[in-house]
Design a protein around this motif. Structure first.
Motif, PDB file in Angstrom:
ATOM      1  N   VAL A 248       0.969  -1.019   0.057  1.00 38.25           N
ATOM      2  CA  VAL A 248       0.119   0.025  -0.049  1.00 38.25           C
ATOM      3  C   VAL A 248       1.068   1.259   0.225  1.00 38.25           C
ATOM      4  N   LEU A 249       0.439   2.438  -0.339  1.00 35.60           N
ATOM      5  CA  LEU A 249       1.129   3.530  -0.306  1.00 35.60           C
ATOM      6  C   LEU A 249       0.361   4.734   0.374  1.00 35.60           C
ATOM      7  N   PRO A 250       1.115   5.175   1.741  1.00 34.85           N
ATOM      8  CA  PRO A 250       0.574   6.226   2.451  1.00 34.85           C
ATOM      9  C   PRO A 250       0.356   7.624   1.620  1.00 34.85           C
ATOM     10  N   VAL A 251      -0.930   8.073   1.856  1.00 36.12           N
ATOM     11  CA  VAL A 251      -1.098   9.537   1.109  1.00 36.12           C
ATOM     12  C   VAL A 251      -1.611  10.405   2.106  1.00 36.12           C
ATOM     13  N   VAL A 252      -1.432  11.589   1.893  1.00 32.86           N
ATOM     14  CA  VAL A 252      -1.853  12.930   2.509  1.00 32.86           C
ATOM     15  C   VAL A 252      -3.201  13.490   1.922  1.00 32.86           C
ATOM     16  N   VAL A 253      -4.111  13.404   2.921  1.00 33.18           N
ATOM     17  CA  VAL A 253      -5.511  13.803   2.472  1.00 33.18           C
ATOM     18  C   VAL A 253      -5.686  15.114   3.443  1.00 33.18           C
ATOM     19  N   ASP A 254      -6.805  15.707   2.842  1.00 36.04           N
ATOM     20  CA  ASP A 254      -7.512  17.043   3.743  1.00 36.04           C
ATOM     21  C   ASP A 254      -7.991  16.453   5.203  1.00 36.04           C
ATOM     22  N   GLU A 255      -9.087  15.373   4.879  1.00 38.24           N
ATOM     23  CA  GLU A 255      -9.718  15.019   6.055  1.00 38.24           C
ATOM     24  C   GLU A 255      -9.483  13.548   6.132  1.00 38.24           C
ATOM     25  N   PRO A 256      -8.879  13.151   7.120  1.00 43.97           N
ATOM     26  CA  PRO A 256      -8.689  11.556   7.333  1.00 43.97           C
ATOM     27  C   PRO A 256      -9.881  11.098   7.455  1.00 43.97           C
ATOM     28  N   LEU A 257      -9.577   9.443   7.217  1.00 44.93           N
ATOM     29  CA  LEU A 257     -10.696   8.399   7.195  1.00 44.93           C
ATOM     30  C   LEU A 257     -10.678   7.767   8.672  1.00 44.93           C
ATOM     31  N   PRO A 258     -11.784   7.223   9.083  1.00 40.19           N
ATOM     32  CA  PRO A 258     -11.695   6.307  10.420  1.00 40.19           C
ATOM     33  C   PRO A 258     -10.713   5.048   9.729  1.00 40.19           C
ATOM     34  N   PRO A 259     -10.330   4.626  10.865  1.00 36.98           N
ATOM     35  CA  PRO A 259      -9.287   3.368  10.473  1.00 36.98           C
ATOM     36  C   PRO A 259     -10.201   2.205   9.924  1.00 36.98           C
ATOM     37  N   VAL A 269      -8.105   3.688  -4.585  1.00 36.53           N
ATOM     38  CA  VAL A 269      -8.959   3.419  -3.459  1.00 36.53           C
ATOM     39  C   VAL A 269      -8.350   3.269  -2.231  1.00 36.53           C
ATOM     40  N   LEU A 270      -8.580   4.397  -1.326  1.00 32.02           N
ATOM     41  CA  LEU A 270      -8.195   4.722  -0.011  1.00 32.02           C
ATOM     42  C   LEU A 270      -8.582   3.980   1.273  1.00 32.02           C
ATOM     43  N   VAL A 271      -7.716   3.611   2.290  1.00 24.95           N
ATOM     44  CA  VAL A 271      -8.360   2.902   3.512  1.00 24.95           C
ATOM     45  C   VAL A 271      -7.754   3.859   4.534  1.00 24.95           C
ATOM     46  N   GLY A 272      -8.764   3.940   5.534  1.00 26.40           N
ATOM     47  CA  GLY A 272      -8.314   5.033   6.509  1.00 26.40           C
ATOM     48  C   GLY A 272      -7.489   4.125   7.590  1.00 26.40           C
ATOM     49  N   THR A 273      -6.372   4.855   8.405  1.00 28.12           N
ATOM     50  CA  THR A 273      -5.584   4.233   9.316  1.00 28.12           C
ATOM     51  C   THR A 273      -5.768   5.205  10.398  1.00 28.12           C
ATOM     52  N   ALA A 274      -4.807   5.146  11.534  1.00 31.52           N
ATOM     53  CA  ALA A 274      -4.876   5.978  12.550  1.00 31.52           C
ATOM     54  C   ALA A 274      -4.290   7.126  12.343  1.00 31.52           C
ATOM     55  N   ARG A 298     -14.808  -1.134  -8.265  1.00 27.49           N
ATOM     56  CA  ARG A 298     -16.026  -0.956  -9.262  1.00 27.49           C
ATOM     57  C   ARG A 298     -16.911  -2.323  -9.569  1.00 27.49           C
ATOM     58  N   GLY A 299     -16.181  -3.541  -9.149  1.00 25.86           N
ATOM     59  CA  GLY A 299     -16.994  -4.608  -9.472  1.00 25.86           C
ATOM     60  C   GLY A 299     -17.975  -5.208  -8.311  1.00 25.86           C
ATOM     61  N   VAL A 300     -17.498  -4.498  -7.256  1.00 29.48           N
ATOM     62  CA  VAL A 300     -17.958  -5.112  -5.946  1.00 29.48           C
ATOM     63  C   VAL A 300     -19.269  -4.110  -5.580  1.00 29.48           C
ATOM     64  N   ARG A 301     -19.253  -2.853  -6.302  1.00 28.91           N
ATOM     65  CA  ARG A 301     -20.320  -1.830  -6.189  1.00 28.91           C
ATOM     66  C   ARG A 301     -20.359  -1.411  -4.646  1.00 28.91           C
ATOM     67  N   MET A 302     -19.203  -0.844  -4.204  1.00 33.13           N
ATOM     68  CA  MET A 302     -18.883  -0.184  -3.086  1.00 33.13           C
ATOM     69  C   MET A 302     -19.993   0.490  -2.353  1.00 33.13           C
ATOM     70  N   ASP A 303     -20.495   0.073  -1.295  1.00 33.52           N
ATOM     71  CA  ASP A 303     -21.418   1.128  -0.534  1.00 33.52           C
ATOM     72  C   ASP A 303     -20.864   2.142   0.332  1.00 33.52           C
ATOM     73  N   GLU A 304     -21.323   3.136   0.548  1.00 29.23           N
ATOM     74  CA  GLU A 304     -20.841   4.205   1.454  1.00 29.23           C
ATOM     75  C   GLU A 304     -20.430   3.751   2.618  1.00 29.23           C
ATOM     76  N   GLY A 305     -19.240   3.955   3.388  1.00 31.53           N
ATOM     77  CA  GLY A 305     -19.036   3.630   4.878  1.00 31.53           C
ATOM     78  C   GLY A 305     -18.604   2.371   5.009  1.00 31.53           C
ATOM     79  N   GLU A 306     -18.221   1.329   3.849  1.00 36.09           N
ATOM     80  CA  GLU A 306     -17.698   0.024   4.054  1.00 36.09           C
ATOM     81  C   GLU A 306     -16.396   0.202   4.646  1.00 36.09           C
ATOM     82  N   GLU A 307     -15.758  -1.166   4.945  1.00 37.41           N
ATOM     83  CA  GLU A 307     -14.384  -1.222   5.757  1.00 37.41           C
ATOM     84  C   GLU A 307     -13.892  -2.415   5.385  1.00 37.41           C
ATOM     85  N   LEU A 308     -12.478  -2.324   5.501  1.00 39.62           N
ATOM     86  CA  LEU A 308     -11.593  -3.412   5.551  1.00 39.62           C
ATOM     87  C   LEU A 308     -11.264  -3.572   7.121  1.00 39.62           C
ATOM     88  N   ARG A 309     -11.457  -4.890   7.616  1.00 41.07           N
ATOM     89  CA  ARG A 309     -11.372  -5.194   9.124  1.00 41.07           C
ATOM     90  C   ARG A 309     -10.006  -6.200   9.305  1.00 41.07           C
TER      91      ARG A 309
END
Length: 309
Positions: A248-259, A269-274, A298-309
């Motif tokens: 994965v590649l760390p990126v800088v964004v204006d608003e962080p995502l929840p882990p 495709v971004l995934v939140g961390t601490a 795109r293939g899984v038709r992502m819903d808003e708020g979904e997560e990797l755990r």
């Protein structure tokens, strides 16, 4: 010198090839792990070291344990002067260690006494080490604690995976091992005891250990993913099923995502961390081929708020 070479996986091949090509030494046999089941059919496969040895007409020994009487008898008959070892994957009992006149000389992929154990390359990346290397040492009873003959160093690149780094260390380590054996034969090298400080351990990594923890900072997630690539491979759960990941590649964004929170953008495709999020590279869902994370999302038709755990 007459050598019995012990090793099993692909990282041992550069050293074995170097010694086969050596004009100074003769490999009279190799010792490797027994054939192991692989693939969906669980067909028994020879180890990479066994396959290369057979190509060159070298005797292959595959004891279940290095203390088996039949193996010790054959080892004694071979009368090796020295036994170089690269990622053999089994403990050597005292009876086996006593056979070669110059002992068993191990090539270990760390700067001892740092990262003794089964996964030194992965541990060095995960810990954020800037420099690592390889060491040759005489095997003793205690794990990776024997006196050291020589070392080579290697800088860890910012995007190195364990596979990248191990590939380079296997090549430079092969040259170090060959030079060590030359020096032992000439009497020009001597082993120095390892210091008692600076000891660390790198335990074997299981598939369960390879699950990424997105509650950690982005830098830690990045290091873990690279350390676990290619084996056993990082993963996380998506909709209750295991999703294989790549670096994965760390990126800088204006608003962080929840882990763990997933955000699908047009080109990433971004995934939140601490801390900051990480951008996924390739992913592989169960029963599917590996693909770019954007294609998967795109293939899984992502819903808003979904997560990797």
């Amino acid at each position: 010198m007459r050598l019995v070479f012990a090793g099993t996986p692909e990282p041992a091949l550069p050293a074995l090839r170097t010694l086969i090509d050596s004009a100074r030494h003769e490999i009279v046999a190799v010792v490797t792990r027994p054939d192991a089941p692989a693939g969906r059919g669980r067909r028994l496969l020879r180890s990479p070291v066994a396959a290369l040895a057979e190509e060159h007409g070298i005797e292959v020994l595959t004891p279940t344990k290095a203390g088996d009487p039949e193996f010790l008898e054959r080892l004694t008959e071979l009368e090796p002067d020295c036994a170089p070892v690269v990622a053999y994957g089994a403990m050597l009992p005292k009876a086996a260690r006593a056979v070669p006149r110059h002992g068993w000389i191990n090539l270990h992929f760390s700067l001892l006494p740092a990262w003794r154990g089964a996964a030194p390359v992965q541990a060095s990346i995960r810990a954020g080490d800037e420099i690592t290397g390889a060491s040759t040492f005489r095997i003793v009873k205690e794990l990776d604690a024997g006196p050291v003959f020589g070392v080579v160093t290697e800088r860890i690149g910012r995007r190195d995976t364990a596979g990248d780094l191990l590939g380079r260390l296997a090549e430079s380590g092969a040259r170090l091992l060959s030079a060590t054996l030359d020096g032992i034969e000439d009497g020009t090298v001597s082993a120095q005891e390892q210091p008692s400080d600076g000891v660390s351990y790198a335990a074997k990594i299981t598939v369960e250990d390879a699950r990424l923890d997105f509650s950690q900072p982005a830098l830690a997630v990045d290091r873990a993913a690279r350390a676990l690539t290619p084996d056993p491979g990082p993963w996380a759960l998506f909709r209750g099923e295991r999703l294989k990941l790549g670096p994965v590649l760390p990126v800088v964004v204006d608003e962080p995502l929840p882990p763990g929170r997933i955000l699908v953008e047009r080109k990433r495709v971004l995934v939140g961390t601490a801390t900051d999020p990480v951008a996924l590279g390739d992913v592989q869902a169960q029963g599917k081929r590996r693909m770019a994370a954007t294609d998967w999302a795109r293939g899984v038709r992502m819903d808003e708020g979904e997560e990797l755990r």
